[in-house]
Design a protein around this motif. Structure first.
Motif: not given
Length: 510
Positions: A290-298, A311-320
């Motif tokens: 899901i992270k990869e797809k979010m980054k691809t679609k912006g 995993i969720f915490a890292e996604m928040m830190e990455e701005g996702l």
């Protein structure tokens, strides 16, 4: 008449109903006026010398209901410490209500056998306790509730708690508690919050007693009657055990890819969507796809919810992900995130999933990926018993998020240890099929016919879409037709749906 400070107070004042003042502790507010809790004059000293002293102070006696939370999961020491002390005092016939029972609680088995505990109310049951109940050895049927259903039952008074014992990773001398400080930090105390708010008496058990006031407060001193300091409340290494893992298994990786692709093409995968991930390997592993797809679609997610992992915490830190709503922290990364990030929010089980509120956060979830023990051709899901009927799992928030979310995906292998998990009929219905939208397996994806929009949206997705009946037949071709488990034994448990109705029963097995 004169009141207790010598003021003349008329006996009758038109339109007013009152009692004259009689002294600072002469009139104790009623239960109804205080959210279900009885109130005593405040103790001169809340900190007691031992658990034994706390049991005496709260007046625990035969037949009462005691509660515990499970945020320390398989690292919890509190339940055994308390129940051992209760047994030493000769108290019997208690009802135990716990937000869940992990394998570590097998340590209290002698007290079930001796009749210290004769009834259980919980959101999860496993191990030797599960076997004990399944064999019909508990005097009263166990009540299985969802996380949201348990909060609803407590808040409504349907489940009345006499004494809540709160494992407190950090607690000050007045009873303010948090879960992010101390040697046994467990993160969110979301399930304990409801118990503390509504139990008649509350005892905090801590190994990290602090001066007053604690800087960060999850459960306030206003809800805590007594405090006991012990050597250790648990081992935080036990939090991340069991089903919490990122998979490297090729089959689960494929399932995770399929689940992520379902979300991508579902129609809800857009900027500011919301997401919950279950605790199974496939659902957690889906996060990386899901992270990869979010980054691809912006795109970014407005929030993540539920039991929060690193995993969720890292996604928040990455701005996702913009916000996290955390009812239970599942690993050390999530605990640290809750401590440090003000966009990582601690919430109660009620806020998370109770259908008795004006709107739990699960109602705002766009997509959820959940696991299962078995699924049937009507999309019904079992997460509580094995196909043999033995208690070995937990509804947790499964039925809550399935009902509240816009897209509920259940991800599991078609066959597990040469047993089909896609069945004609599941042994125990925990989550009803009408709330489940998509079943994802390693051999194919089935869409609930009730969701014609998803059938349309997933055309051209490249997924191996099949009828659920075809998935079930394929499973039986691989393993052979399974022998049905016996279904005629005495009832040893009730499975409550989140609204308080009974969706299924558990029967005695040998």
């Amino acid at each position: 008449m004169k009141n207790a400070v010598g003021r003349e107070i008329p006996e009758h004042i038109a339109g007013c109903k009152y009692n004259p003042y009689r002294g600072p502790w002469a009139c104790i507010p009623s239960r109804q006026a205080n959210g279900g809790k009885s109130v005593d004059a405040p103790a001169a000293e809340k900190v007691l010398k031992s658990i034994d002293a706390a049991i005496e102070a709260v007046g625990l006696r035969d037949g009462m209901t005691i509660s515990f939370h499970h945020h320390l999961r398989n690292g919890d020491y509190v339940m055994k410490l308390v129940v051992d002390a209760i047994a030493r005092k000769g108290i019997r016939g208690l009802r135990l209500t716990a937000s869940s029972l992990s394998a570590v609680q097998d340590a209290i088995m002698p007290h079930l056998e001796a009749g210290v505990i004769t009834a259980i109310d919980t959101s999860g049951i496993r191990g030797e306790i599960g076997k004990f109940v399944s064999a019909g050895k508990l005097p009263h049927p166990v009540m299985i509730r969802t996380h949201g259903g348990r909060a609803r039952a407590i808040e409504s008074g349907e489940l009345s708690i006499d004494v809540a014992f709160i494992g407190a990773p950090a607690c000050d001398i007045q009873g303010n508690i948090n879960g992010v400080d101390g040697p046994a930090a467990c993160g969110s105390l979301g399930y304990a919050m409801v118990d503390a708010a509504y139990a008649d008496k509350v005892v905090a058990i801590t190994d990290h007693l602090m001066p007053h006031p604690l800087q960060r407060i999850s459960i306030p001193q206003t809800q805590v009657d007594f405090i006991v300091k012990v050597d250790s409340i648990g081992d935080p290494k036990g939090i991340s055990t069991g089903s919490l893992r990122i998979s490297t298994d090729p089959k689960e990786l494929l399932i995770s890819q399929y689940a992520a692709t379902v979300i991508e093409h579902s129609g809800c995968f857009r900027d500011n969507f919301s997401l919950q991930l279950g605790s199974g390997g496939a659902s957690l592993t889906a996060a990386k796809f899901i992270k990869e797809k979010m980054k691809t679609k912006g795109i970014t997610a407005a929030f993540g919810v539920g039991g929060i992992t690193g995993i969720f915490a890292e996604m928040m830190e990455e701005g996702l992900v913009n916000l996290l709503f955390d009812a239970q922290s599942f690993d050390s990364t999530a605990i640290q995130s809750l401590r440090q990030n003000d966009r990582h929010l601690e919430v109660s089980a009620s806020y998370y999933a109770s259908p008795g509120t004006c709107g739990p956060i699960v109602n705002n979830v766009d997509a959820v990926i959940l696991s299962a023990t078995e699924v049937d051709i009507h999309f019904n899901v079992n997460v509580l018993t094995g196909s043999n009927g033995r208690l070995m799992g937990a509804p947790g928030g499964h039925p809550d998020t399935a009902a509240g979310s816009n897209l509920c995906i259940v991800a599991l292998p078609l066959v597990r240890r040469n047993f089909p998990v896609m069945r004609e009929s599941v042994h125990t219905i925990v989550t009803p099929g009408e709330t489940v939208d998509v079943i994802v397996t390693d051999r194919g994806v089935a869409i609930n016919p009730l969701r014609q929009d998803l059938i349309h949206n997933l055309q051209g997705s490249g997924l191996p879409i099949m009828l659920i009946e075809d998935l079930q037949r394929l499973a039986y071709e691989i393993t052979g037709t399974p022998t049905p488990a016996p279904t005629g034994g005495d009832i040893v448990g009730l499975v409550e749906y989140r609204d308080g109705t009974i969706i299924d029963v558990i029967r005695k097995i040998g």
